[in-house]
Enzyme design. Structure first.
Site, short mmCIF file in Angstrom:
data_model
loop_
_atom_site.label_atom_id
_atom_site.label_comp_id
_atom_site.label_asym_id
_atom_site.label_seq_id
_atom_site.Cartn_x
_atom_site.Cartn_y
_atom_site.Cartn_z
N TRP A 1 0.85 -1.20 0.00
CA TRP A 1 0.00 0.00 0.00
C TRP A 1 0.89 1.25 0.00
O TRP A 1 0.70 2.19 -0.78
CB TRP A 1 -0.86 -0.07 1.26
N GLY B 1 -7.83 -6.31 4.47
CA GLY B 1 -7.55 -4.87 4.40
C GLY B 1 -8.26 -4.08 5.48
O GLY B 1 -8.73 -2.96 5.25
N HIS C 1 12.51 -5.35 4.03
CA HIS C 1 11.99 -5.77 5.34
C HIS C 1 13.11 -6.00 6.36
O HIS C 1 12.84 -6.43 7.48
CB HIS C 1 11.22 -7.09 5.22
N MET D 1 -4.41 -9.88 -1.07
CA MET D 1 -5.29 -8.77 -0.66
C MET D 1 -6.44 -9.39 0.11
O MET D 1 -7.50 -9.67 -0.45
CB MET D 1 -5.80 -8.01 -1.90
P1 A3P Z 1 -4.58 -8.33 5.55
O1 A3P Z 1 -3.92 -9.65 5.37
O2 A3P Z 1 -4.89 -8.03 6.99
O3 A3P Z 1 -5.77 -8.14 4.68
P2 A3P Z 1 2.13 -6.02 3.10
O4 A3P Z 1 1.95 -5.30 1.82
O5 A3P Z 1 3.03 -5.35 4.07
O6 A3P Z 1 2.49 -7.46 2.85
O7 A3P Z 1 0.73 -6.02 3.84
C1 A3P Z 1 -0.37 -6.76 3.36
C2 A3P Z 1 -1.58 -6.35 4.15
O8 A3P Z 1 -1.99 -5.03 3.71
C3 A3P Z 1 -2.77 -7.26 3.88
O9 A3P Z 1 -3.53 -7.22 5.09
C4 A3P Z 1 -3.46 -6.54 2.73
O10 A3P Z 1 -4.80 -6.91 2.56
C5 A3P Z 1 -3.32 -5.10 3.22
N1 A3P Z 1 -3.49 -4.10 2.15
C6 A3P Z 1 -2.92 -4.07 0.93
N2 A3P Z 1 -3.37 -3.02 0.23
C7 A3P Z 1 -4.24 -2.36 1.02
C8 A3P Z 1 -5.07 -1.21 0.87
N3 A3P Z 1 -5.09 -0.51 -0.27
N4 A3P Z 1 -5.85 -0.83 1.89
C9 A3P Z 1 -5.86 -1.54 3.05
N5 A3P Z 1 -5.11 -2.64 3.26
C10 A3P Z 1 -4.32 -3.06 2.27
#
Ligand code: A3P
Length: 336
Positions: A86, A302, A150, A299
């Site tokens: 994000w 979220g 990371h 995804m």
């Molecule tokens: P969840 O598994 O709780 O849904 P990263 O990119 O650090 O791997 O994080 C992934 C997490 O961010 C996932 O969480 C994903 O769904 C969420 N995510 C990705 N894009 C998002 C957005 N536009 N708005 C809110 N959450 C988002």
């Protein structure tokens, strides 16, 4: 009493060489055998940092430590599952003059290289064939680069602390990270353990891929007042995305009209990102679901608060207790 600057401490770390200790405990072996990928060849504890990484990291550590940083880079540094993708999409668009055209045609993976991805996949992982050397990809990317990482503070390139490019760090409530990371392990590594088993591993600070969660988070949170460091949180992004976009743009020295900010907020909305093939990993997801016979997704929800909903009350209380012990006295605002 005078406080030691985080930069002074980092200078000392920069002068220390990295050391590796093989990790083989009953818990780490249990965790390893529950994953079909990544941990297969074992893990090492890296000093300094105490970060647990796949043994393959040893081959890449020096290249990353000695990576040539540019002053106009922007580094997105996070613990996994805190909202990295994000934030990458937000920052990439802010530093590329809101080039929605390119953002909807080129995958985020090449627009914003994940620098250490090369050592996550083992040599015999079929996914590797499609993944280039990500350190080289980052080296060859044109400025301004938007680099994802990371790794914990101590293992980042030394030049981050001398050239001081902008760093955007993102935090997230620990229970939400835990369930999201559990899902991530199911999706990417074919993890077959239960959520409770995963939580055990997560809190043991010895088996889960990265740095102990709290060390990673607190190290950057302690740097939140440095001029080149911005610490955002997933929760703030959910609550007021346009506000966070404006704040991040200001930090990056970028100016846009209110319409452009709102257009970016719309582009970054979960419902839009979920359907955007340039950021949603949907193609890989289908192959992985087949390979590991599960329905995990990238995804996923979220949302804020999924940890509380998905962990049993007993486990949630244990995670809270474990977390409170680690943040005691730091002033870090606990997200329950
Ligand atoms: P969840 O598994 O709780 O849904 P990263 O990119 O650090 O791997 O994080 C992934 C997490 O961010 C996932 O969480 C994903 O769904 C969420 N995510 C990705 N894009 C998002 C957005 N536009 N708005 C809110 N959450 C988002």
């Amino acid at each position: 009493m005078s406080q030691t600057s985080p930069y002074t401490i980092m200078k000392i770390w920069m002068e220390m060489s990295l050391q590796f200790e093989d990790i083989k405990t009953p818990l780490s072996e249990k965790f390893r055998s529950s994953n079909k990928r990544i941990y297969c060849n074992g893990s090492v504890r890296v000093s300094p940092s105490d970060c647990i990484l796949p043994v393959k990291y040893k081959q890449f550590a020096d290249r990353i430590k000695n990576f040539e940083v540019r002053e106009d880079d922007v580094w997105i540094v996070t613990y996994p599952k805190c909202g990295t993708t994000w934030t990458q999409e937000m920052v990439w668009l802010l530093i590329n003059n809101m080039d929605f055209n390119r953002a909807t045609q080129e995958n985020l993976f090449t627009r914003s290289p994940f620098i250490e991805y090369g050592f996550i996949l083992e040599d015999d992982d079929e996914r590797r064939r499609n993944v280039m050397d990500t350190i080289t990809l980052a080296e060859n990317s044109p400025s301004p680069r938007c680099i994802k990482c990371h790794l914990p503070k101590d293992l980042l390139p030394d030049q981050l602390w001398t050239k001081k490019p902008k760093i955007v760090y993102v935090t997230r409530g620990v229970k939400d990270v835990l369930v999201s990371y559990y899902n991530h392990h199911r999706l990417l590594n074919g993890y077959t353990g239960s959520l409770d088993d995963f939580a055990e591993a997560f809190m043991s600070e010895s088996v889960v891929y990265w740095d102990p969660f709290w060390k990673n988070t607190l190290d950057f949170w302690n740097m939140r007042n440095e001029e080149n460091v911005l610490v955002n949180s997933y929760e703030e992004m959910k609550k007021d995305l346009p506000g966070i976009i404006r704040k991040t743009a200001k930090f990056l020295g970028k100016e846009f009209s209110e319409e452009q900010f709102l257009a970016l907020a719309e582009h970054l909305d979960f419902s839009k990102m979920k359907d955007n093939p340039m950021v949603n990993f949907e193609e890989q997801k289908k192959k992985l679901n087949e390979m590991f016979c599960n329905d995990a997704t990238f995804m996923r929800r979220g949302e804020v608060g999924t940890g509380k909903k998905e962990l049993s009350p007993e486990l949630a209380a244990r995670v809270d207790k474990w977390s409170k012990e680690r943040i005691q006295g730091t002033g870090y605002p606990f997200v329950g």
